[in-house]
Design an enzyme around this catalytic site. Structure first.
Site, PDB file in Angstrom:
ATOM      1  N   ASP A   8       0.816  -1.302   0.507  1.00  0.00           N
ATOM      2  CA  ASP A   8      -0.142  -0.442  -0.161  1.00  0.00           C
ATOM      3  C   ASP A   8       0.455   1.143  -0.071  1.00  0.00           C
ATOM      4  O   ASP A   8       1.971   1.194  -0.462  1.00  0.00           O
ATOM      5  CB  ASP A   8      -0.783  -0.121   1.168  1.00  0.00           C
ATOM      6  N   CYS A  65       3.344  -3.299   3.670  1.00  0.00           N
ATOM      7  CA  CYS A  65       2.367  -2.155   4.725  1.00  0.00           C
ATOM      8  C   CYS A  65       3.019  -1.004   5.184  1.00  0.00           C
ATOM      9  O   CYS A  65       4.444  -1.564   5.689  1.00  0.00           O
ATOM     10  CB  CYS A  65       0.805  -2.801   4.502  1.00  0.00           C
ATOM     11  N   THR A  67       3.101  -1.411   8.262  1.00  0.00           N
ATOM     12  CA  THR A  67       3.408  -2.331   9.637  1.00  0.00           C
ATOM     13  C   THR A  67       3.422  -3.727   9.424  1.00  0.00           C
ATOM     14  O   THR A  67       4.130  -4.628   9.791  1.00  0.00           O
ATOM     15  CB  THR A  67       2.480  -2.487  10.790  1.00  0.00           C
ATOM     16  N   HIS A  98       8.883 -24.753   9.071  1.00  0.00           N
ATOM     17  CA  HIS A  98       8.411 -25.193   9.794  1.00  0.00           C
ATOM     18  C   HIS A  98       6.303 -24.892   9.514  1.00  0.00           C
ATOM     19  O   HIS A  98       5.174 -25.961   9.390  1.00  0.00           O
ATOM     20  CB  HIS A  98       8.193 -24.946  10.999  1.00  0.00           C
ATOM     21  N   HIS A 133       6.177 -31.627  10.647  1.00  0.00           N
ATOM     22  CA  HIS A 133       5.577 -30.367  10.411  1.00  0.00           C
ATOM     23  C   HIS A 133       3.938 -29.989   9.391  1.00  0.00           C
ATOM     24  O   HIS A 133       3.289 -29.185   9.505  1.00  0.00           O
ATOM     25  CB  HIS A 133       6.394 -29.254   9.831  1.00  0.00           C
TER      26      HIS A 133
END
Ligand code: RB5
Length: 148
Positions: A8, A65, A67, A98, A133
């Protein structure tokens, strides 16, 4: 390896830095925007990339973005997507080994381009370990199949 990347308005500069890393690694990529200065809505960029990765049109997706959080939340709504919010190299490696993540998300307001580039190099170069996993991923896939 074909990589889809998007951001963004809060992540355009870091996105450009990461495209340079992808080019340096020699992988094919497509930039899904935004290449904008004004404010946009991160789901409009995260969801198309996630859908293309889920459809198999791209092997991996990278989102940026401010964060990394909004992008990762949106991407993980798409069936088949496992998107990790990653801001350190240890997690970048572990989430491939994993979680078999097919997408990662980062925040331009959280980390610098040097560390972000190392994260991308590590994440793109690491293999899934399978074994126990794979059982765990299977449980997530099974939940998706029965609840969405
Ligand atoms: C945009 O201001 C910001 O909210 C966005 O880039 C992101 O951080 C959302 O999670």
């Amino acid at each position: 390896m074909k990589i889809a990347i998007a951001s963004d308005h809060g992540g355009t500069r870091l996105k450009d830095e990461l495209i340079a890393v992808i080019k340096d690694l020699g992988f094919a990529y497509e930039d899904f925007g935004c290449n904008c200065e004004g404010s946009v809505d991160y789901p409009d960029y995260a969801l198309p990339v996630a859908e293309k990765v889920a459809a198999g049109e791209f092997d991996r997706g990278i989102l940026v973005c401010g964060t990394g959080i909004g992008m990762s939340i949106a991407a993980n709504k798409v069936k088949g997507i496992r998107c990790a919010l990653v801001h350190d190299v240890f997690s970048a490696k572990a989430t491939r080994q994993h979680n078999d993540t097919n997408m990662i998300s980062m925040g331009e307001r959280v980390i610098g381009p040097g560390l972000a580039g190392e994260i991308v190099r590590t994440w793109l170069g690491e293999a899934f370990e399978g074994g126990r996993h794979a059982n765990r991923i299977g449980k997530i896939l099974s939940y998706e199949d029965t609840h969405r």
